[in-house]
Every structure is written in C-alpha cells, then in structure tokens.
Design a protein around this motif. Structure first.
Motif, short mmCIF file in Angstrom:
data_model
loop_
_atom_site.label_atom_id
_atom_site.label_comp_id
_atom_site.label_asym_id
_atom_site.label_seq_id
_atom_site.Cartn_x
_atom_site.Cartn_y
_atom_site.Cartn_z
N ASP A 476 -11.04 5.62 -17.75
CA ASP A 476 -11.59 5.75 -16.40
C ASP A 476 -11.04 4.60 -15.58
OD1 ASP A 476 -12.99 6.15 -14.12
OD2 ASP A 476 -14.97 6.18 -15.03
N LEU A 477 -10.22 4.93 -14.58
CA LEU A 477 -9.51 3.92 -13.82
C LEU A 477 -10.09 3.79 -12.43
CD1 LEU A 477 -6.81 2.18 -14.26
CD2 LEU A 477 -5.79 3.85 -12.71
N ASN A 478 -10.25 2.55 -11.95
CA ASN A 478 -10.70 2.29 -10.59
C ASN A 478 -9.62 1.52 -9.85
OD1 ASN A 478 -13.38 3.42 -10.71
ND2 ASN A 478 -13.93 1.70 -12.05
N TYR A 479 -9.31 1.99 -8.65
CA TYR A 479 -8.26 1.39 -7.83
C TYR A 479 -8.84 1.06 -6.47
CZ TYR A 479 -3.93 1.16 -5.03
OH TYR A 479 -2.91 0.79 -4.20
N ASN A 480 -8.78 -0.21 -6.08
CA ASN A 480 -9.29 -0.66 -4.78
C ASN A 480 -8.17 -1.31 -3.99
OD1 ASN A 480 -11.94 0.13 -5.43
ND2 ASN A 480 -12.32 -1.81 -6.46
N GLU A 481 -8.05 -0.94 -2.72
CA GLU A 481 -6.98 -1.45 -1.89
C GLU A 481 -7.53 -1.80 -0.51
OE1 GLU A 481 -2.74 0.35 -1.42
OE2 GLU A 481 -3.96 1.23 0.18
N THR A 482 -7.24 -2.99 -0.06
CA THR A 482 -7.62 -3.43 1.29
C THR A 482 -6.38 -3.98 1.99
OG1 THR A 482 -9.87 -4.00 0.59
CG2 THR A 482 -9.09 -4.94 2.66
N ILE A 483 -6.06 -3.41 3.15
CA ILE A 483 -4.92 -3.87 3.93
C ILE A 483 -5.42 -4.23 5.33
CG2 ILE A 483 -2.65 -3.30 4.87
CD1 ILE A 483 -2.36 -1.24 2.64
N ILE A 510 -5.05 -5.69 -3.82
CA ILE A 510 -5.13 -4.51 -4.67
C ILE A 510 -5.64 -4.91 -6.04
CG2 ILE A 510 -3.79 -2.71 -5.85
CD1 ILE A 510 -1.89 -2.70 -3.50
N THR A 511 -6.62 -4.15 -6.54
CA THR A 511 -7.09 -4.33 -7.91
C THR A 511 -7.05 -2.98 -8.62
OG1 THR A 511 -9.41 -3.98 -7.29
CG2 THR A 511 -8.61 -6.24 -7.30
N ILE A 512 -6.59 -3.00 -9.87
CA ILE A 512 -6.56 -1.81 -10.71
C ILE A 512 -7.18 -2.18 -12.05
CG2 ILE A 512 -4.14 -2.33 -11.26
CD1 ILE A 512 -3.77 0.66 -11.83
#
Length: 793
Positions: A476-483, A510-512
């Motif tokens: 189960d993968l979580n990907y968070n991105e803030t630009i 970015i965090t994965i």
C-alpha cells in the motif's frame, strides 16, 4: 520679424509635404465575435499608392506603427477569411499620434457560411510564441478523441500507446484550459471527445507565468465554451469499425449577465492489437530462443460531462464555476502464446505455453474549478484568482490462467491481481497584470498545489482453494506532493524591439512511503527558473530569441515500484530513487507572412541534466524495464512549419523537424553514451470541393530513432476524411479513415550483452468512422455582436 517667419513656416510646412514622425495605433477584431485578430497585416501607403511601412498586429490584435508621414495616407488591413479594410487619413502637424480605435473586420462573403457553421478560422495558425490548431475545421479530428486532435497539431505526435511528444521529446506538460488535470496525469485524454475541444495551443518556450514543468514545452487543450447569445448547441453521432460509437450533445445559453455552457459524451470503443516478439538469450553459453504472439481485444465505455457558467457581476468583475466528470469502464482480453526453442532452425518447439488474461477496470475522475476575474479602467490591468479541486478513484482487476501443451500438458495455478487507487488534488493561484505605461507591463503571481495519492496493489496465486501472495507483491503506497511557486515578469517595447524578462521560483516537497516501510523517500527541489523572451518586428516579419529553464519531475507511474504481471517474459517497474532533470532551453524563431504563404522556421538547443530514460535488464530470466537518470542529454534541432493558401478552396500545411542528440551516462556498469539524428515530418492538405464537399488528407512520418539499447525503425501513417454540409448548412456528415492500410507499425530491437529482442507492435487496427452533426441556434446571428465574451478562453 523672427516670430513672423516661424508662424509662416508653421502655416505652410504641411502643404509643402515635409514629413514628420507619426505614431498610429489601434485594435483589430472580429466584427461578430469581438475576438481580437492577432497577426493581421497592416499596410500604410502614400497618395501615390506607394507602400511606406508594413506591420502586423500583436497577440491581442493591437497595432502600433511609427513612420515619417505627410499629407494624405491610406491604411490597409487584411486578414485571411475577412474582407479588406481601407481608411484614408490627412496628416497634419498637430497630430503626431493617431488613434484609430477599434476596427471590426467583416468575414469574407465567400467564406461566411463556413465561418457561421464552425465559428473557426483557418485550422492552423502559426504565431511567434505558439502554434494554434483550431479543431472546428479539421475533418480528421472531428470523429475521434483528444488523441486524434493532437496527432494533427504541428510539432506534436501521439504514440499508439498514448504517449505525447513535442518535437520528438516526450517531456511535455499538457494542460486543460491552462491548468493541470488528472485527465492528463493519468493518460486519460482518449476519454475527451474531439468535438468538445475548441483549439490546441503549442508553446515551445513558455514564459515564467507558466509552470516550469516540461522541458519540451507546453500543450494547452482549450475546451469549448459558448460564445453565442441565446440558446445554441449541437448533437454529434459517430459510428465506426472497429466499433467506435459516440454521442456528443451540447446545449448552451448566453445573456448579458450569464453564460451557461455544457458538453456531454457517451462512447463505446473497441481496439484490436497484435504484438509479436522474437527473442534470443545466452545463459552461461547456452542459447535459447522464444517467439511470442499477443492478441489483444480491448473494450472501453466512457461518459464525460462538462458543465459550467460565467456570471458577469458588472462591467469589470466576472466569476466562472465549472464541473467536469469522467467515468470509464474497461473490459480487456488478451491471449499470449509462447514458443520456446533451443535450436532456432527447429520447426518443433521445446515448450509451448498459453496465457489468457481478462481485465476489468473502473475509473472515475471529477474536477471542480472556480475563477474570479477583475478588470479595471486602466487598459490591460487585470487580477485573476483560480481554485481547482479534483479527485479520482480507480479499481482494476486481472485474472490470469496459464497452461503448457508441450512437452507435457500442465495447468499452472491461476493468478489474480488487484490495484485500488485514489487521488486528491487541490490547486490555488492568483495572477496580477499591472501596465506601467502604454508599452511596458509588470506581471506577478503565486500558486500552490497539494496532491495526495494512495495505491494498494496485490498479486495472488491460487493454491488449492486458497490464495497466497504472489512474488511478494502486496503493498500500500502513499504519495504526497506539494509544489509552491511564485513568479514575476516585466515586458517593454522600444520601437520594433520587445522584450520580456521573468523569474519563477518553485519549491517541491515529495514523499513516497509504503505500508511495509520498504520505500520511504522524501525529495525536495527548490529552484529558480529564469526566462528571457526577445523579439524584433520588421514589416510582416518577426524574429524572436527565447531562453527558459525547466524541470521534469518523475511521475508517480515512474516512481511506483510495482506493475502488472500479465506477461511471463517482461515487466515494467518504477524507480523510487529517480531524481528530477533540469533543462536549459534556447530557441530562435522567425515568422514571415505573405498574402498566401506563412513561413515559420526555428532552431533550438536543449541541455537536460539528469536526463530520464528507460533501461532494460534481465533478472531471474525476466526482462525488467525501468526509468533511470543518466548524466545528460544535449539536443540540437531545426524545425520548419509552413502554411500555404494559394486559393480560397485549398490549404496546404507542411512541417519538418530534424534534430541531433547526444546522451552520456552509465547504469549497472553498462555504458549508455550515444548520439544520433532523427527526422519527423507531416504533410496535410484541405480542399473545398463543389456541392459543399471538403476533403482532407494527412501523411505522418517519424524517422528511425536509436539510443544505447534500442533501435526504433521509421514509422509512417496516412489519414484522410471527407465531409459535406447538409440541411441549409445546419448539419455535416463526415467520413474518415485513420491508420489507413495499417501502416502504423512499431518495430524496434533492444540489444544487451546476452540478449536480442525484436518487437513488432500494431496496437490499433485501421479505423473507419462515419459521423453526423446537427447544429442549432435559436437566436438571430446579429444579436451575437451584443453578447459579452466568456470569462476565460
């Protein structure tokens, strides 16, 4: 006495024809739609009909000419598809500045009916900062999807698998209505009916007001919005073979206070694919050979709704709200046949395997957008606020059954996979344009985007009546991105020379991370992205030099470490360690317009550090392909676009792109240094025939392309279509053929130290389509002139 002489000179100088420096300015627009007409030709002649100076209007339809003028002059305005405009003026010493005001050009009577039907001008407009492709008059685009439209756009190509490239570079940022969308991030553009697209804008060297993503440039897809007052709309029906059934209705309403626009699409499509592979490997001195044939039958059902409204609060304030909903249900079947041999000349295989796969996938994507626009009494001063929120969900299942017929019949355990994903994306931005004087402008803005994605992927193998995890694929993968970004740019003009200087800062976080903590990566990119745009106009010619720094951020697909296990022989996997690449892009472009011919050559240079490319290697007798970073790629190219209208019923567009690239890097102790040349081209023609028939043909060519591992053979295709106006020009029937004669076949060879793989891919068979569209407008066309333009394009 001295004062008397001066007075006499002032009185008589104009009559003796002594020239003086005079500035003439104004704005040119369409008489009906009130849209600005950029790059209209402006000519000033003296009283002997001798040309004094020639120029063109800018992107906003504004004209400004400076010349030494005397006595009587004649101003001539011309624009393809419109009646010429003529005006005579007397030049006096008291007038060093002449304001012509707004000039409305009237559509040419010969082309008037076509203009009223399509609300479009020529299908391709070559402009200095971008190329604009008008969908309405392109026969080959009307029956298909966004992919069909993009395949006709200058400099743009779409692979059979849906990958979009610009000038041969697939690192391109695709926008919808000037904003990023989940439809572009998830390769779902094929769900958008071509009939819902108004135009495509191609920007090869964007200014700092645009996001820094995309080293090749930006492709902006503009969806249709109503521009007619009262009720209007149309309905399109499409039928095709292989099955391509579509229903695309749209109903719109516009008044002085509100503009309601809507588009709806229902489609059912089948795709037939054939993939063949011939492979040879050498393991510890032992040679093995494998032939694979894959037959693919894909069926897609889709529904799309785009509904919105502009509300005119007052003369200077407008708000827009719109909602986009896209839902698809895919049902795919694939059969794979594997033939293994130790002797390449033997007609008897050592082993024969068959795998049957069935896939069901449901996806839904929703997007809400809001815009506030504030204009001011000061011309060109504007403030905008944009907010966008989108969310999507997907659920995909694969069921795989495998059996061997030689040497002994064996039925292998069944395999099933399931991938559940969802995303939430919030975007907010604000832009402000502040004119300083009549020619200089300061612009600045801010933007933030927050994206959260989760993906749960599980593969299982059947063991008696139970199911066990297959190849440890359960995550189960979580990907968070803030630009977060901010920009400012200043533009000014000194006579024929214009310049725009800009800076953009973007901060990326970015965090994965997966549930089992196998992957826990955090990446931060903080960078400044300068842009320089210089242009010089001389009569009907313009020369421009541009520079921009851009970034390519790895997509979630490129980072995701797990992928489908459909094929026994090969898999694509992501690389969580992938880093962004940075590009310095230089371009010099020239635009020259004659009465019937437009010439637009350009030369460009791109240096991309940490270049991202795919790398193939063997692991446990399976071929794995994943994206990697190499040191750099240098690309030098020349592009030529031409548009020729020798007759009112004939239009010819030709384009060519030739570039040389050099790559340097290594991975897994393999030298990936390589350099090569590549050539692409396209030739398209449109012919208006008697009895209101129109014909269009297009030839596409993609030259052979190589890198350190793979060689792709040249690729070509032919498309053509025929249309006819019916029912007093209220209806059109269109027949078109894409990939005629099944010419579009991808052939490539991948070579390693101990293997050679040859592929022949035909992802889509030739397609034949027939469509019928009926348009209605319940309002007198004259009232259109009274309606306001929509809030945004």
């Amino acid at each position: 006495m001295k004062q008397l002489i001066i007075s006499i000179l002032i009185l008589f100088i104009p009559h003796f024809g002594i020239a003086q420096q005079t500035v003439i300015s104004g704005k040119v627009r369409d008489n009906a739609t009130k849209e600005a007409l950029p790059y209209a030709t402006v000519t000033i002649q003296d009283n002997a009909s001798k040309t004094i100076i020639t120029g063109i209007t800018d992107n906003n339809g504004l004209l400004r000419l400076e010349a030494n003028l005397t006595n009587t002059i004649t101003i001539l305005l011309s624009y393809t598809g419109y009646q010429n405009y003529t005006r005579t003026l007397e030049i006096t010493s008291e007038k060093s500045k002449i304001e012509l005001g707004t000039i409305d050009l009237i559509p040419d009577a010969v082309q008037l009916k076509a203009v009223e039907i399509t609300s479009e001008k020529s299908n391709i407009s070559l402009k200095l900062d971008k190329k604009v492709f008008e969908v309405g008059k392109d026969i080959l685009s009307q029956n298909g999807s966004a992919h069909d439209v993009l395949n006709g756009v200058p400099s743009v190509a779409v692979s059979p698998a849906g990958a979009i490239s610009l000038r041969g570079n697939n690192n391109v940022l695709v926008l919808i209505n000037g904003r990023q969308s989940g439809l572009t991030q998830n390769n779902a553009l094929d769900q958008i009916a071509a009939d819902q697209i108004e135009r495509i804008e191609v920007i090869t060297n964007p200014s700092s007001r645009y996001d820094a993503a995309g080293s090749a440039g930006i492709i902006n897809i503009i969806l249709k919005k109503n521009k007619k007052s009262g009720f209007s709309g149309q309905v399109r029906l499409v039928a095709g073979s292989p099955n391509d059934s579509r229903l695309n209705p749209s109903i719109n309403y516009k008044s002085d206070k509100i503009n309601i626009f809507s588009n709806f699409s229902i489609r059912s499509s089948d795709y037939e694919g054939l993939y063949t592979t011939n492979q040879s490997t050498n393991t510890n001195g032992t040679a093995n050979f494998m032939d694979r044939v894959q037959n693919e039958d894909r069926h897609d059902d889709g529904k799309l709704l785009y509904l919105g409204a502009d509300y005119y609060i007052n003369e200077h304030q407008t708000i827009t709200a719109a909602f986009l909903k896209n839902a698809t249900h895919d049902n795919d079947k694939t059969d794979l046949f594997y033939n293994y041999r130790s002797n390449p000349n033997s007609s008897t295989p050592d082993s024969l395997l068959t795998r049957h796969g069935k896939s069901l996938e449901k996806r839904d994507y929703s997007q809400f957008e809001f815009n506030y626009t504030r204009t001011f009494e000061q011309k060109a001063k504007k403030w905008t606020i944009d907010v966008q929120y989108d969310w999507w969900n997907s659920d995909k299942k694969w069921d795989l059954s495998t059996q061997r017929s030689l040497p002994d019949p064996v039925v292998y355990p069944g395999i099933r996979t399931r991938s559940i994903g969802n995303s939430r994306d919030f975007l907010a931005k604000s832009d402000f344009i502040q004119p300083i004087d009549s020619v200089s402008t300061l612009e600045f803005g801010i933007k933030t985007e927050i994206r959260k994605v989760s993906s749960d992927y599980l593969a299982e193998e059947q063991q008696d009546d139970n199911w066990a995890i297959y190849q440890n694929i359960d995550n189960d993968l979580n990907y968070n991105e803030t630009i977060t970004g901010a920009y400012t740019q200043f533009s000014d003009k000194i006579k024929a020379f214009s310049y725009m200087l800009g800076f953009r800062a973007e901060f990326t976080d970015i965090t994965i991370k997966d549930l089992n903590n196998t992957y826990n990566e955090q990446k931060k990119y903080n960078k400044l992205f300068p842009t320089v745009n210089l242009s010089y106009k001389l009569n009907a010619s313009t020369l421009q030099v541009n520079y921009s720094k851009r970034i390519r951020r790895p997509s979630l697909y490129a980072l995701y470490p797990f992928n489908e296990v459909t094929d026994l022989n090969a898999q694509y996997i992501g690389n969580p360690d992938l880093n962004p690449s940075y590009t310095d892009a230089f371009e010099m472009a020239f635009l020259k317009t004659w009465k019937t011919f437009t010439l637009n050559p350009s030369v460009y240079y791109q240096y991309e550090k940490n270049y991202i490319q795919d790398f193939t290697f063997r692991q446990d007798d399976i071929f794995l392909t994943m994206p990697i970073n190499i040191n750099y790629e240098i690309r030098r190219g020349i592009e030529l676009s031409t548009l020729y209208n020798p007759l009112k019923w004939l239009q010819i567009n030709a384009e060519m792109n030739f570039y040389h690239f050099k790559q340097k890097g290594n991975y897994m102790e393999k030298d990936l240094d390589y350099s090569s040349n590549n050539l692409t081209g396209r030739l398209s023609t449109q012919i208006k025939l008697p009895s209101k028939f129109s014909f269009q043909g297009r030839y596409n060519f993609l030259g052979a392309k190589r890198d350190a591992q793979t060689t792709n053979e040249a690729l070509q295709s032919i498309d053509f279509g025929l249309s006819k106006l019916l029912l007093k020009d209220k209806a059109t029937i269109v027949f078109d053929v894409t990939n005629a004669f099944n010419l579009r076949q991808i052939k490539n060879t991948t070579t390693g130290s101990d293997y050679v793989i040859n592929n022949n891919i035909i992802p889509n068979a030739a397609r034949y389509r027939l469509s019928f569209v009926y348009r209605f407008n319940l309002t007198d066309p004259k009232v259109i002139r009274q309606a306001k333009d929509a809030n945004r394009n």
